[in-house]
Write a protein that holds these residues in place. Structure first.
Motif, PDB file in Angstrom:
ATOM      1  N   GLY A 256       0.832  -1.208   0.000  1.00 36.16           N
ATOM      2  CA  GLY A 256       0.000   0.000   0.000  1.00 36.16           C
ATOM      3  C   GLY A 256       0.861   1.251   0.000  1.00 36.16           C
ATOM      4  O   GLY A 256       2.079   1.202  -0.121  1.00 36.16           O
ATOM      5  N   ALA A 257       0.189   2.381   0.119  1.00 38.44           N
ATOM      6  CA  ALA A 257       0.874   3.669   0.151  1.00 38.44           C
ATOM      7  C   ALA A 257       0.689   4.281   1.535  1.00 38.44           C
ATOM      8  O   ALA A 257      -0.344   4.084   2.183  1.00 38.44           O
ATOM      9  N   ASN A 258       1.707   5.031   1.970  1.00 37.95           N
ATOM     10  CA  ASN A 258       1.588   5.693   3.275  1.00 37.95           C
ATOM     11  C   ASN A 258       0.744   6.964   3.148  1.00 37.95           C
ATOM     12  O   ASN A 258       0.216   7.260   2.071  1.00 37.95           O
ATOM     13  N   SER A 259       0.610   7.719   4.218  1.00 32.20           N
ATOM     14  CA  SER A 259      -0.252   8.908   4.217  1.00 32.20           C
ATOM     15  C   SER A 259       0.227  10.000   3.258  1.00 32.20           C
ATOM     16  O   SER A 259      -0.548  10.858   2.866  1.00 32.20           O
ATOM     17  N   GLN A 260       1.500   9.950   2.859  1.00 30.20           N
ATOM     18  CA  GLN A 260       2.023  10.913   1.884  1.00 30.20           C
ATOM     19  C   GLN A 260       1.912  10.391   0.450  1.00 30.20           C
ATOM     20  O   GLN A 260       2.366  11.029  -0.488  1.00 30.20           O
ATOM     21  N   GLY A 261       1.345   9.194   0.275  1.00 31.62           N
ATOM     22  CA  GLY A 261       1.178   8.621  -1.056  1.00 31.62           C
ATOM     23  C   GLY A 261       2.395   7.867  -1.564  1.00 31.62           C
ATOM     24  O   GLY A 261       2.455   7.505  -2.735  1.00 31.62           O
ATOM     25  N   VAL A 262       3.374   7.604  -0.699  1.00 35.54           N
ATOM     26  CA  VAL A 262       4.589   6.886  -1.094  1.00 35.54           C
ATOM     27  C   VAL A 262       4.342   5.384  -0.957  1.00 35.54           C
ATOM     28  O   VAL A 262       3.870   4.913   0.083  1.00 35.54           O
TER      29      VAL A 262
END
Length: 136
Positions: free
Chosen positions: A118-124
């Motif tokens: 998945g992606a983290n809260s910053q979209g990474v």
């Protein structure tokens, strides 16, 4: 992962141009891998199944394929599900399913696997990473 979204978007644009609407349509969604049972060694020219688990978000989702990217000895993997679009008649599922990824190394050496989580809260994009040796 941006490549995944570009490929999926292009596929949707090509197939979504139908003038007919004969029933529920479907879309492809890339989902994260929730668990991996990764072997540490492989045999060259032998197929090994790597069990991957994912969480099905609704009963309208079903397994479609793997996203599988080869870059040298690195393999990037995610799960692609088909979602039948039935409006509000898709109850939440949250059921965990395990499916085998078949891997057949053709060369000796170390392979690096990156399973998209998945992606983290910053979209990474985030990955579970493993190395496996092909030594025989």
């Amino acid at each position: 992962m941006k490549t995944i979204y570009l490929i999926l978007t292009a596929g949707f644009l090509i197939t979504s141009c139908s003038k007919e609407n004969d029933g529920p349509s479907a879309t492809l969604e890339t989902l994260p891998v929730s668990q991996v049972e990764m072997p540490t060694q492989f045999a060259k020219d032998s197929i090994t199944e790597i069990p991957l688990s994912y969480i099905r978000p609704t009963v309208c989702h079903s397994f479609y394929d793997f996203y599988y990217l080869r870059e040298g000895s690195t393999r990037t993997v995610a799960v692609i599900l088909l979602k039948e679009n039935r409006g509000s008649s898709c109850p939440v599922s949250q059921t965990t399913y395990t499916i085998p990824l078949k891997f057949k190394p053709i060369a000796l050496g170390t392979y690096h696997f990156k399973f998209w989580t998945g992606a983290n809260s910053q979209g990474v994009d985030q990955y579970s990473e493993y190395d496996a040796v092909v030594n025989h």
